[in-house]
Design a protein around this motif. Structure first.
Motif, PDB file in Angstrom:
ATOM      1  N   GLU A 208       6.623 -47.207  46.273  1.00 28.04           N
ATOM      2  CA  GLU A 208       5.144 -47.864  46.117  1.00 28.04           C
ATOM      3  C   GLU A 208       4.728 -48.128  47.371  1.00 28.04           C
ATOM      4  O   GLU A 208       3.495 -47.721  47.639  1.00 28.04           O
ATOM      5  N   THR A 209       5.605 -48.556  48.484  1.00 29.53           N
ATOM      6  CA  THR A 209       5.086 -48.762  49.771  1.00 29.53           C
ATOM      7  C   THR A 209       4.832 -47.307  50.439  1.00 29.53           C
ATOM      8  O   THR A 209       3.619 -47.330  50.968  1.00 29.53           O
ATOM      9  N   ILE A 210       5.483 -46.425  50.077  1.00 30.79           N
ATOM     10  CA  ILE A 210       5.283 -45.140  50.963  1.00 30.79           C
ATOM     11  C   ILE A 210       3.861 -44.674  50.184  1.00 30.79           C
ATOM     12  O   ILE A 210       2.853 -43.858  50.830  1.00 30.79           O
ATOM     13  N   ASP A 211       3.672 -44.516  48.859  1.00 29.10           N
ATOM     14  CA  ASP A 211       2.409 -44.040  48.175  1.00 29.10           C
ATOM     15  C   ASP A 211       1.275 -44.902  48.689  1.00 29.10           C
ATOM     16  O   ASP A 211       0.026 -44.167  48.927  1.00 29.10           O
ATOM     17  N   THR A 212       1.342 -45.945  48.867  1.00 30.45           N
ATOM     18  CA  THR A 212       0.200 -46.955  49.372  1.00 30.45           C
ATOM     19  C   THR A 212      -0.232 -46.633  50.542  1.00 30.45           C
ATOM     20  O   THR A 212      -1.475 -46.349  50.957  1.00 30.45           O
ATOM     21  N   GLU A 213       0.671 -46.398  51.610  1.00 30.18           N
ATOM     22  CA  GLU A 213       0.513 -45.900  52.803  1.00 30.18           C
ATOM     23  C   GLU A 213      -0.307 -44.504  52.887  1.00 30.18           C
ATOM     24  O   GLU A 213      -1.154 -44.324  53.569  1.00 30.18           O
ATOM     25  N   ARG A 214       0.271 -43.638  52.115  1.00 31.00           N
ATOM     26  CA  ARG A 214      -0.362 -42.155  52.057  1.00 31.00           C
ATOM     27  C   ARG A 214      -1.872 -42.243  51.426  1.00 31.00           C
ATOM     28  O   ARG A 214      -2.850 -41.595  52.105  1.00 31.00           O
ATOM     29  N   ARG A 215      -2.060 -43.142  50.493  1.00 33.29           N
ATOM     30  CA  ARG A 215      -3.413 -43.389  49.719  1.00 33.29           C
ATOM     31  C   ARG A 215      -4.444 -44.071  50.764  1.00 33.29           C
ATOM     32  O   ARG A 215      -5.551 -43.400  50.929  1.00 33.29           O
ATOM     33  N   SER A 216      -3.906 -44.762  51.619  1.00 32.47           N
ATOM     34  CA  SER A 216      -4.790 -45.395  52.711  1.00 32.47           C
ATOM     35  C   SER A 216      -5.197 -44.644  53.587  1.00 32.47           C
ATOM     36  O   SER A 216      -6.247 -44.276  53.974  1.00 32.47           O
ATOM     37  N   GLN A 217      -4.247 -43.552  53.876  1.00 37.34           N
ATOM     38  CA  GLN A 217      -4.482 -42.425  55.148  1.00 37.34           C
ATOM     39  C   GLN A 217      -5.381 -41.549  54.561  1.00 37.34           C
ATOM     40  O   GLN A 217      -6.305 -41.225  55.099  1.00 37.34           O
ATOM     41  N   TRP A 218      -5.070 -41.193  53.282  1.00 37.86           N
ATOM     42  CA  TRP A 218      -6.109 -40.213  52.640  1.00 37.86           C
ATOM     43  C   TRP A 218      -7.601 -40.775  52.577  1.00 37.86           C
ATOM     44  O   TRP A 218      -8.440 -40.102  52.848  1.00 37.86           O
ATOM     45  N   LEU A 219      -7.704 -41.991  52.217  1.00 36.37           N
ATOM     46  CA  LEU A 219      -8.960 -42.505  51.906  1.00 36.37           C
ATOM     47  C   LEU A 219      -9.619 -42.847  53.262  1.00 36.37           C
ATOM     48  O   LEU A 219     -10.743 -42.464  53.541  1.00 36.37           O
ATOM     49  N   SER A 220      -8.813 -43.186  54.310  1.00 38.58           N
ATOM     50  CA  SER A 220      -9.440 -43.327  55.768  1.00 38.58           C
ATOM     51  C   SER A 220      -9.970 -42.009  56.294  1.00 38.58           C
ATOM     52  O   SER A 220     -11.252 -41.745  56.790  1.00 38.58           O
ATOM     53  N   GLY A 221      -9.189 -40.820  55.861  1.00 39.38           N
ATOM     54  CA  GLY A 221      -9.764 -39.608  56.558  1.00 39.38           C
ATOM     55  C   GLY A 221     -10.849 -39.142  55.636  1.00 39.38           C
ATOM     56  O   GLY A 221     -11.996 -38.768  56.200  1.00 39.38           O
ATOM     57  N   ALA A 222     -11.123 -39.702  54.309  1.00 36.74           N
ATOM     58  CA  ALA A 222     -12.063 -38.929  53.651  1.00 36.74           C
ATOM     59  C   ALA A 222     -13.524 -39.858  53.645  1.00 36.74           C
ATOM     60  O   ALA A 222     -14.656 -39.399  53.905  1.00 36.74           O
ATOM     61  N   LEU A 223     -13.263 -41.152  54.322  1.00 37.44           N
ATOM     62  CA  LEU A 223     -14.495 -41.905  54.628  1.00 37.44           C
ATOM     63  C   LEU A 223     -15.066 -41.440  55.926  1.00 37.44           C
ATOM     64  O   LEU A 223     -16.220 -41.853  56.043  1.00 37.44           O
ATOM     65  N   SER A 224     -14.367 -40.882  56.608  1.00 34.76           N
ATOM     66  CA  SER A 224     -14.929 -40.162  58.013  1.00 34.76           C
ATOM     67  C   SER A 224     -15.786 -39.049  57.898  1.00 34.76           C
ATOM     68  O   SER A 224     -16.648 -38.814  58.555  1.00 34.76           O
ATOM     69  N   ALA A 225     -16.011 -38.727  56.513  1.00 29.30           N
ATOM     70  CA  ALA A 225     -16.973 -37.800  56.013  1.00 29.30           C
ATOM     71  C   ALA A 225     -18.246 -38.145  55.746  1.00 29.30           C
ATOM     72  O   ALA A 225     -19.287 -37.532  55.560  1.00 29.30           O
ATOM     73  N   ALA A 274     -13.585 -34.435  49.837  1.00 27.86           N
ATOM     74  CA  ALA A 274     -12.800 -34.467  51.297  1.00 27.86           C
ATOM     75  C   ALA A 274     -11.465 -34.667  50.799  1.00 27.86           C
ATOM     76  O   ALA A 274     -10.417 -34.459  51.508  1.00 27.86           O
ATOM     77  N   LEU A 275     -11.213 -35.618  49.810  1.00 28.73           N
ATOM     78  CA  LEU A 275      -9.587 -36.049  49.361  1.00 28.73           C
ATOM     79  C   LEU A 275      -9.048 -34.618  48.673  1.00 28.73           C
ATOM     80  O   LEU A 275      -8.006 -34.435  49.001  1.00 28.73           O
ATOM     81  N   VAL A 276      -9.776 -33.984  47.950  1.00 24.79           N
ATOM     82  CA  VAL A 276      -9.233 -32.587  47.517  1.00 24.79           C
ATOM     83  C   VAL A 276      -8.910 -31.939  48.577  1.00 24.79           C
ATOM     84  O   VAL A 276      -7.793 -31.246  48.500  1.00 24.79           O
ATOM     85  N   ASN A 277      -9.790 -31.705  49.620  1.00 17.98           N
ATOM     86  CA  ASN A 277      -9.283 -30.713  50.597  1.00 17.98           C
ATOM     87  C   ASN A 277      -8.377 -31.364  51.540  1.00 17.98           C
ATOM     88  O   ASN A 277      -7.483 -30.275  52.234  1.00 17.98           O
ATOM     89  N   GLY A 278      -8.242 -32.434  51.624  1.00 17.22           N
ATOM     90  CA  GLY A 278      -7.301 -33.016  52.659  1.00 17.22           C
ATOM     91  C   GLY A 278      -5.772 -33.292  52.210  1.00 17.22           C
ATOM     92  O   GLY A 278      -4.858 -33.549  52.859  1.00 17.22           O
ATOM     93  N   ASN A 279      -5.615 -33.335  50.540  1.00 17.66           N
ATOM     94  CA  ASN A 279      -4.515 -33.440  50.023  1.00 17.66           C
ATOM     95  C   ASN A 279      -3.968 -32.265  49.093  1.00 17.66           C
ATOM     96  O   ASN A 279      -4.765 -32.091  48.268  1.00 17.66           O
ATOM     97  N   PRO A 280      -2.960 -31.745  49.529  1.00 13.21           N
ATOM     98  CA  PRO A 280      -2.703 -30.356  48.745  1.00 13.21           C
ATOM     99  C   PRO A 280      -2.032 -30.696  47.466  1.00 13.21           C
ATOM    100  O   PRO A 280      -2.410 -29.874  46.475  1.00 13.21           O
ATOM    101  N   HIS A 281      -1.687 -31.894  47.215  1.00 18.79           N
ATOM    102  CA  HIS A 281      -1.163 -32.299  45.800  1.00 18.79           C
ATOM    103  C   HIS A 281      -2.520 -32.491  44.977  1.00 18.79           C
ATOM    104  O   HIS A 281      -2.351 -32.106  43.527  1.00 18.79           O
ATOM    105  N   MET A 282      -3.443 -33.219  45.366  1.00 15.98           N
ATOM    106  CA  MET A 282      -4.787 -33.218  44.664  1.00 15.98           C
ATOM    107  C   MET A 282      -5.302 -31.763  44.236  1.00 15.98           C
ATOM    108  O   MET A 282      -5.668 -31.701  43.434  1.00 15.98           O
ATOM    109  N   ALA A 283      -5.465 -30.962  45.348  1.00 14.43           N
ATOM    110  CA  ALA A 283      -6.028 -30.061  45.051  1.00 14.43           C
ATOM    111  C   ALA A 283      -5.331 -29.095  44.175  1.00 14.43           C
ATOM    112  O   ALA A 283      -5.665 -28.237  43.404  1.00 14.43           O
ATOM    113  N   ALA A 284      -3.839 -29.086  44.238  1.00 14.93           N
ATOM    114  CA  ALA A 284      -2.914 -28.244  43.250  1.00 14.93           C
ATOM    115  C   ALA A 284      -3.495 -28.820  41.708  1.00 14.93           C
ATOM    116  O   ALA A 284      -3.507 -27.941  40.715  1.00 14.93           O
ATOM    117  N   SER A 285      -3.928 -30.038  41.391  1.00 11.90           N
ATOM    118  CA  SER A 285      -4.126 -30.817  39.984  1.00 11.90           C
ATOM    119  C   SER A 285      -5.720 -30.395  39.850  1.00 11.90           C
ATOM    120  O   SER A 285      -5.850 -30.638  38.561  1.00 11.90           O
TER     121      SER A 285
END
Length: 286
Positions: A208-225, A274-285
């Motif tokens: 859960e800790t690792i997933d939360t950190e990853r989601r925070s990084q993805w969201l932070s990157g997406a907000l920059s768009a 931005a989230l789909v382009n920056g996260n290969p897992h989301m892009a695959a799904s």
């Protein structure tokens, strides 16, 4: 069965002939220099009396006498392997330390499921506490536990807290987790039931800790768009617990609530892209 085996072992040991100093030395030399198995057998058989005698001194720890003798025999063989005949020391004197050490190690490993007595001071405390306590309590003074612990601590060179802890360990046996909490309720709740925890397992916490950190990084990157006005609307509407209404946010920005809704919809679409382009897992799904 065990009693018969032990009796036979003791009888055989008592029948073994004693070794004169010269004969003992000659056998030790033959074993050390020539690896003469017959010499080893004679010297160890002659000293099984020593093993049995020492095992009897440790019988109050509640372990099998046969097992203690077996462990002592292991120590006897270790002594034979390490004995130096040219040092002019009797083999029995040298072997006594190895026999005792082997038995004590076996007792420490099997007396309790809790490992204890790992240091030399702790071992001395474990094997001497009862004897010293009985000796002190047999005196004319009526000593309290604190006085006993202080005197044992001084005699063995250990902390008084360690003496108290060891005394508590020696005062009673291990308790099974399957035993009932109350002795008079055999069908009641056992101790194991109180070990159950509702807290997440360690691997779940880490995941859960690792997933939360990853989601925070993805969201932070997406907000920059987003541009500043889109970012403000998303923060006020989506990233706060008490999200602002379209009407109140429109009043603050000087635009209609319908315009706020349109900007919000466009910002959400940009975030999704931005989230789909920056996260290969989301892009695959996707």
């Amino acid at each position: 069965m065990e009693s018969n085996s032990r009796s036979s072992m003791i009888r055989a040991a008592m029948k073994a002939p004693y070794l004169a100093r010269e004969e003992e030395l000659e056998l030790a030399i033959q074993w050390k220099e020539n690896r003469d198995q017959n010499a080893l057998h004679k010297i160890t058989t002659a000293h099984m009396r020593l093993v049995i005698s020492m095992a009897s001194k440790f019988r109050h720890f509640g372990l099998s006498m046969s097992d203690l003798i077996q462990e002592g025999h292991v120590g006897l063989l270790e002594a034979a392997a390490r004995f130096e005949p040219d040092r002019e020391v009797r083999f029995s004197t040298y072997a006594t330390w190895w026999i005792r050490a082997s038995m004590q190690d076996y007792i420490l490993r099997n007396w309790s499921i809790v490992r204890g007595g790992t240091s030399s001071a702790q071992k001395a405390l474990f094997f001497n506490l009862r004897r010293l306590r009985a000796k002190l309590q047999s005196g004319p003074e009526n000593l309290s536990n604190a006085d006993l612990y202080r005197q044992v601590s001084a005699a063995l060179g250990v902390n008084e807290a360690d003496v108290a802890t060891m005394d508590a360990r020696l005062s009673g046996p291990d308790t099974s987790l399957n035993a009932p909490v109350m002795d008079d309720s055999p069908g009641g709740t056992d101790r194991m039931a109180f070990l159950v925890s509702d807290a997440p397992l360690p691997d779940e916490v880490v995941t859960e800790t690792i997933d939360t950190e990853r989601r925070s990084q993805w969201l932070s990157g997406a907000l920059s768009a987003l541009n500043p006005r889109e970012l403000k609307i998303i923060r006020e509407r989506r990233l706060r617990e008490d999200g602002a209404t379209l009407e109140s946010l429109g009043e603050r920005l000087g635009i209609s609530k319908e315009r706020v809704r349109q900007i919000e919809s466009r910002a959400i679409e940009k975030l999704r892209t931005a989230l789909v382009n920056g996260n290969p897992h989301m892009a695959a799904s996707a």
